[in-house]
Design a protein around this motif. Structure first.
Motif, PDB file in Angstrom:
ATOM      1  N   TYR A   1      -7.108  18.200   2.298  1.00 46.43           N
ATOM      2  CA  TYR A   1      -6.154  17.579   1.387  1.00 46.43           C
ATOM      3  C   TYR A   1      -6.778  16.455   0.556  1.00 46.43           C
ATOM      4  N   ALA A   2      -8.095  16.296   0.654  1.00 47.45           N
ATOM      5  CA  ALA A   2      -8.777  15.212  -0.064  1.00 47.45           C
ATOM      6  C   ALA A   2      -8.539  15.241  -1.581  1.00 47.45           C
ATOM      7  N   PRO A   3      -8.441  16.406  -2.228  1.00 48.07           N
ATOM      8  CA  PRO A   3      -8.180  16.396  -3.670  1.00 48.07           C
ATOM      9  C   PRO A   3      -6.852  15.731  -4.052  1.00 48.07           C
ATOM     10  N   TYR A   4      -5.959  15.558  -3.076  1.00 45.99           N
ATOM     11  CA  TYR A   4      -4.637  14.994  -3.357  1.00 45.99           C
ATOM     12  C   TYR A   4      -4.524  13.524  -2.941  1.00 45.99           C
ATOM     13  N   GLY A   5      -5.664  12.943  -2.537  1.00 48.87           N
ATOM     14  CA  GLY A   5      -5.690  11.515  -2.270  1.00 48.87           C
ATOM     15  C   GLY A   5      -5.548  11.126  -0.810  1.00 48.87           C
ATOM     16  N   PHE A   6      -5.604  12.106   0.105  1.00 46.26           N
ATOM     17  CA  PHE A   6      -5.487  11.778   1.526  1.00 46.26           C
ATOM     18  C   PHE A   6      -6.199  12.828   2.367  1.00 46.26           C
ATOM     19  N   THR A   7      -6.471  12.470   3.607  1.00 51.40           N
ATOM     20  CA  THR A   7      -7.022  13.417   4.564  1.00 51.40           C
ATOM     21  C   THR A   7      -6.136  13.429   5.803  1.00 51.40           C
ATOM     22  N   MET A   8      -6.199  14.520   6.558  1.00 49.43           N
ATOM     23  CA  MET A   8      -5.450  14.664   7.801  1.00 49.43           C
ATOM     24  C   MET A   8      -6.423  15.072   8.895  1.00 49.43           C
ATOM     25  N   ARG A   9      -6.426  14.331   9.992  1.00 45.74           N
ATOM     26  CA  ARG A   9      -7.288  14.679  11.119  1.00 45.74           C
ATOM     27  C   ARG A   9      -6.410  15.159  12.280  1.00 45.74           C
ATOM     28  N   SER A  10      -6.605  16.418  12.641  1.00 46.23           N
ATOM     29  CA  SER A  10      -5.815  17.040  13.707  1.00 46.23           C
ATOM     30  C   SER A  10      -6.761  17.885  14.540  1.00 46.23           C
ATOM     31  N   GLU A  11      -6.715  17.736  15.839  1.00 54.78           N
ATOM     32  CA  GLU A  11      -7.661  18.414  16.707  1.00 54.78           C
ATOM     33  C   GLU A  11      -7.002  19.546  17.483  1.00 54.78           C
ATOM     34  N   GLU A  12      -7.810  20.501  17.895  1.00 54.33           N
ATOM     35  CA  GLU A  12      -7.356  21.588  18.762  1.00 54.33           C
ATOM     36  C   GLU A  12      -7.607  21.223  20.221  1.00 54.33           C
ATOM     37  N   PRO A  13      -6.834  21.732  21.170  1.00 51.64           N
ATOM     38  CA  PRO A  13      -5.670  22.593  20.953  1.00 51.64           C
ATOM     39  C   PRO A  13      -4.494  21.802  20.392  1.00 51.64           C
TER      40      PRO A  13
ATOM     41  N   GLY B   1      -4.262  25.817 -10.662  1.00 48.09           N
ATOM     42  CA  GLY B   1      -5.347  25.904  -9.702  1.00 48.09           C
ATOM     43  C   GLY B   1      -5.510  24.663  -8.854  1.00 48.09           C
ATOM     44  N   PHE B   2      -5.243  23.508  -9.437  1.00 46.66           N
ATOM     45  CA  PHE B   2      -5.375  22.256  -8.699  1.00 46.66           C
ATOM     46  C   PHE B   2      -4.455  22.233  -7.487  1.00 46.66           C
ATOM     47  N   TRP B   3      -3.261  22.785  -7.629  1.00 36.88           N
ATOM     48  CA  TRP B   3      -2.261  22.721  -6.570  1.00 36.88           C
ATOM     49  C   TRP B   3      -2.381  23.854  -5.564  1.00 36.88           C
ATOM     50  N   GLN B   4      -3.146  24.909  -5.890  1.00 40.32           N
ATOM     51  CA  GLN B   4      -3.151  26.099  -5.055  1.00 40.32           C
ATOM     52  C   GLN B   4      -3.668  25.822  -3.653  1.00 40.32           C
ATOM     53  N   ARG B   5      -4.637  24.943  -3.524  1.00 36.72           N
ATOM     54  CA  ARG B   5      -5.183  24.613  -2.208  1.00 36.72           C
ATOM     55  C   ARG B   5      -4.080  24.064  -1.301  1.00 36.72           C
ATOM     56  N   TYR B   6      -3.273  23.158  -1.841  1.00 34.03           N
ATOM     57  CA  TYR B   6      -2.195  22.587  -1.027  1.00 34.03           C
ATOM     58  C   TYR B   6      -1.130  23.632  -0.717  1.00 34.03           C
ATOM     59  N   VAL B   7      -0.733  24.403  -1.719  1.00 34.69           N
ATOM     60  CA  VAL B   7       0.317  25.404  -1.527  1.00 34.69           C
ATOM     61  C   VAL B   7      -0.092  26.412  -0.451  1.00 34.69           C
TER      62      VAL B   7
ATOM     63  N   ALA C   1       0.829  -1.204   0.000  1.00 36.83           N
ATOM     64  CA  ALA C   1       0.000   0.000   0.000  1.00 36.83           C
ATOM     65  C   ALA C   1       0.865   1.256   0.000  1.00 36.83           C
ATOM     66  N   TYR C   2       1.927   1.245   0.802  1.00 38.84           N
ATOM     67  CA  TYR C   2       2.807   2.401   0.860  1.00 38.84           C
ATOM     68  C   TYR C   2       3.529   2.594  -0.471  1.00 38.84           C
ATOM     69  N   GLU C   3       3.933   1.495  -1.076  1.00 38.56           N
ATOM     70  CA  GLU C   3       4.561   1.582  -2.398  1.00 38.56           C
ATOM     71  C   GLU C   3       3.608   2.208  -3.407  1.00 38.56           C
ATOM     72  N   ASP C   4       2.332   1.836  -3.322  1.00 39.94           N
ATOM     73  CA  ASP C   4       1.344   2.354  -4.265  1.00 39.94           C
ATOM     74  C   ASP C   4       1.123   3.852  -4.123  1.00 39.94           C
ATOM     75  N   THR C   5       1.381   4.416  -2.932  1.00 40.64           N
ATOM     76  CA  THR C   5       1.168   5.851  -2.763  1.00 40.64           C
ATOM     77  C   THR C   5       2.091   6.679  -3.647  1.00 40.64           C
ATOM     78  N   HIS C   6       3.180   6.094  -4.083  1.00 43.81           N
ATOM     79  CA  HIS C   6       4.113   6.851  -4.915  1.00 43.81           C
ATOM     80  C   HIS C   6       3.620   7.034  -6.347  1.00 43.81           C
ATOM     81  N   THR C   7       2.454   6.449  -6.671  1.00 41.30           N
ATOM     82  CA  THR C   7       1.816   6.731  -7.958  1.00 41.30           C
ATOM     83  C   THR C   7       0.852   7.905  -7.847  1.00 41.30           C
ATOM     84  N   MET C   8       0.606   8.393  -6.625  1.00 39.69           N
ATOM     85  CA  MET C   8      -0.287   9.533  -6.430  1.00 39.69           C
ATOM     86  C   MET C   8       0.332  10.779  -7.071  1.00 39.69           C
ATOM     87  N   PRO C   9      -0.440  11.556  -7.833  1.00 43.60           N
ATOM     88  CA  PRO C   9       0.113  12.785  -8.420  1.00 43.60           C
ATOM     89  C   PRO C   9       0.782  13.689  -7.399  1.00 43.60           C
ATOM     90  N   PHE C  10       0.212  13.786  -6.189  1.00 44.75           N
ATOM     91  CA  PHE C  10       0.827  14.631  -5.170  1.00 44.75           C
ATOM     92  C   PHE C  10       2.256  14.201  -4.898  1.00 44.75           C
TER      93      PHE C  10
END
Length: 255
Positions: free
Chosen positions: A154-166, A226-232, A11-20
């Protein structure tokens, strides 16, 4: 840390085919590394060896991949047996790499965020410093301490990140990959810039510089700016370039 990766080698090897990863992350890292020809390089947390192979193909002389997960290294060694690039792989802890060096360069993509405590973070940085030559560099990708709190950012790039406050040192961040047929989640820790820099300087690094990931020309041509602007605008990771010696001072030009 190694337990959550033991069954994820394919699975980790396959992530390297992700455009991101192959149109933004890897080109940004390789650009930051510069000319690799003739260098000795250690890839810590090498996983299935994707970056290890890139480093060797980029002209590095001796290339060693280090990982604490035998499951990950099984995939890396299988690739080496078929591709015969001349890469070495060792199963060791980044905090205790043993007498492998000295190396001109150590690369560590998403390694430091898996430090379970600040003590472990310091131990990992000391381990890296211990195998570097006096002129050596450590280039690594930590999580951005200001990554988005929106899980779907980050969903448009093939992943999500869950981080809570504080958001404090050691607070969890869960990455979930959902790209094609590849789905998995891994948990890491968040650390502030000050905490990273303190651990690195106490390990012996004299200079630390932060940089950002940028889409490659190929990535822009394929997906548009435009596709990359959200991440940048709010990246989930940054590049941290650390040197055992101070940055060279540019010569002053007399008027």
């Amino acid at each position: 840390m190694s337990e959550q990766f033991a069954e994820l080698s394919q699975a980790y090897e396959d992530t390297h085919t992700m455009p991101f990863r192959h149109r933004m992350e890897a080109p940004s890292v390789l650009e930051r590394l510069g000319d690799l020809r003739g260098l000795s390089v250690l890839d810590v947390g090498c996983g299935s060896g994707a970056y290890t192979r890139l480093l060797k193909r980029g002209g590095a002389d001796r290339v060693v991949g280090l990982d604490a997960s035998e499951g990950m290294l099984e995939m890396a060694r299988w690739r080496e047996a078929h591709e015969k690039l001349g890469v070495e792989y060792v199963c060791r802890d980044v905090a205790d790499p043993g007498p492998l060096g000295p190396f001109d360069l150590v690369v560590g993509v998403y390694v430091l965020p898996y430090a379970e405590s600040v003590e472990r973070l310091h131990a990992m940085c000391r381990g890296v410093a211990s195998v570097l030559a006096a002129h050596g560099r450590f280039v690594t990708l930590p999580l951005n301490p200001e990554l988005s709190l929106d899980p779907a950012w980050y969903a448009p790039y093939g992943f999500t990140m869950r981080s809570e406050e504080p958001r404090v040192d050691g607070s969890p961040a869960v990455l979930t990959v959902d790209f094609g047929e590849t789905q998995f989640s891994v948990s890491s820790q968040q650390w502030s810039r000050a905490t990273y820099e303190r651990a690195l300087r106490e390990a012996g690094f004299a200079a630390v510089q932060w940089d950002e990931l940028r889409p490659s020309a190929e990535g822009i041509a394929e997906s548009g700016q435009g596709f990359w602007q959200r991440y940048v605008t709010c990246p989930h990771a940054l590049i941290l370039d650390c040197r055992m010696q101070p940055w060279p001072v540019a010569p002053q030009v007399r008027s």
